[in-house]
Design a protein around this motif. Structure first.
Motif, mmCIF file in Angstrom:
data_model
loop_
_atom_site.group_PDB
_atom_site.id
_atom_site.type_symbol
_atom_site.label_atom_id
_atom_site.label_comp_id
_atom_site.label_asym_id
_atom_site.label_seq_id
_atom_site.Cartn_x
_atom_site.Cartn_y
_atom_site.Cartn_z
ATOM 1 N N ALA A 55 0.826 -1.210 0.000
ATOM 2 C CA ALA A 55 0.000 0.000 0.000
ATOM 3 C C ALA A 55 0.860 1.259 0.000
ATOM 4 O O ALA A 55 0.575 2.215 -0.740
ATOM 5 N N ALA A 56 1.909 1.272 0.802
ATOM 6 C CA ALA A 56 2.777 2.452 0.848
ATOM 7 C C ALA A 56 3.416 2.704 -0.511
ATOM 8 O O ALA A 56 3.507 3.859 -0.960
ATOM 9 N N THR A 57 3.830 1.647 -1.191
ATOM 10 C CA THR A 57 4.445 1.808 -2.506
ATOM 11 C C THR A 57 3.438 2.342 -3.519
ATOM 12 O O THR A 57 3.757 3.226 -4.319
ATOM 13 N N LEU A 58 2.223 1.818 -3.488
ATOM 14 C CA LEU A 58 1.195 2.304 -4.416
ATOM 15 C C LEU A 58 0.863 3.778 -4.183
ATOM 16 O O LEU A 58 0.605 4.516 -5.133
ATOM 17 N N LEU A 59 0.842 4.189 -2.939
ATOM 18 C CA LEU A 59 0.453 5.562 -2.605
ATOM 19 C C LEU A 59 1.575 6.572 -2.782
ATOM 20 O O LEU A 59 1.316 7.771 -2.942
ATOM 21 N N ALA A 60 2.813 6.107 -2.759
ATOM 22 C CA ALA A 60 3.961 7.016 -2.837
ATOM 23 C C ALA A 60 4.198 7.477 -4.276
ATOM 24 O O ALA A 60 3.790 6.820 -5.236
ATOM 25 N N THR A 61 4.869 8.591 -4.395
ATOM 26 C CA THR A 61 5.258 9.115 -5.707
ATOM 27 C C THR A 61 6.715 9.561 -5.646
ATOM 28 O O THR A 61 7.286 9.735 -4.569
ATOM 29 N N GLY A 62 7.289 9.771 -6.820
ATOM 30 C CA GLY A 62 8.632 10.330 -6.918
ATOM 31 C C GLY A 62 9.686 9.522 -6.199
ATOM 32 O O GLY A 62 9.700 8.297 -6.246
ATOM 33 N N LYS A 63 10.575 10.249 -5.521
ATOM 34 C CA LYS A 63 11.698 9.595 -4.836
ATOM 35 C C LYS A 63 11.227 8.664 -3.725
ATOM 36 O O LYS A 63 11.859 7.649 -3.447
ATOM 37 N N ALA A 64 10.125 9.013 -3.082
ATOM 38 C CA ALA A 64 9.614 8.156 -2.008
ATOM 39 C C ALA A 64 9.220 6.787 -2.562
ATOM 40 O O ALA A 64 9.491 5.750 -1.937
ATOM 41 N N ARG A 65 8.600 6.778 -3.738
ATOM 42 C CA ARG A 65 8.208 5.492 -4.342
ATOM 43 C C ARG A 65 9.445 4.680 -4.711
ATOM 44 O O ARG A 65 9.511 3.486 -4.471
ATOM 45 N N ARG A 66 10.434 5.329 -5.279
ATOM 46 C CA ARG A 66 11.679 4.633 -5.631
ATOM 47 C C ARG A 66 12.331 4.047 -4.377
ATOM 48 O O ARG A 66 12.806 2.917 -4.391
ATOM 49 N N THR A 67 12.341 4.804 -3.308
ATOM 50 C CA THR A 67 12.919 4.323 -2.050
ATOM 51 C C THR A 67 12.149 3.109 -1.533
ATOM 52 O O THR A 67 12.749 2.138 -1.061
ATOM 53 N N LEU A 68 10.828 3.135 -1.628
ATOM 54 C CA LEU A 68 10.023 1.993 -1.186
ATOM 55 C C LEU A 68 10.252 0.769 -2.070
ATOM 56 O O LEU A 68 10.252 -0.364 -1.573
#
Length: 123
Positions: A55-68
């Motif tokens: 869920a966190a990965t789906l909701l994240a964008t940009g650098k945060a998503r890459r980090t997840l």
């Protein structure tokens, strides 16, 4: 669908199944919850982690998503190593350990494919 979205949705589905019916999920992983009553507890922990990471990965964008995605790759690599070690030390049946190692290794590959395609930041 890009690999990261598919992997995230898969994590959530596996997590929900692990929480809803931990004994059945453990049996699907070729573990025996009857001979080890702690297996459903550990399966629920696994399920919660998978839902949170997916869920966190789906909701994240940009650098945060890459980090997840990178975090997911590390978690999946640790899961693959755990499956291998379970076979080596006899704490899980060979087929179970091999299956867990294969699934976790596939998730590592999916994570790297998502990073490689560059779609992790936009989808």
């Amino acid at each position: 669908m890009n690999p990261v979205t598919g992997l995230s949705l898969g994590r959530i589905a596996i997590g929900v199944a692990s929480l809803a019916n931990p004994s059945m999920a453990a049996q699907q992983m070729m573990l025996d919850p009857r001979s080890n009553p702690q297996v459903p507890y550990v399966t629920r922990l696994f399920g919660t982690r998978e839902i949170a990471l997916g869920a966190a990965t789906l909701l994240a964008t940009g650098k945060a998503r890459r980090t997840l995605v990178l975090l997911g790759i590390l978690v999946d690599a640790a899961d693959a190593a755990t499956g291998y070690l379970a076979v080596k030390d006899g704490s899980a049946p060979v087929k179970a350990g091999q299956g867990m190692t294969a699934v976790a290794s596939g998730a590592v590959v999916a994570g790297f494919l998502g990073l490689r395609t560059g779609k992790t930041l936009t989808d």
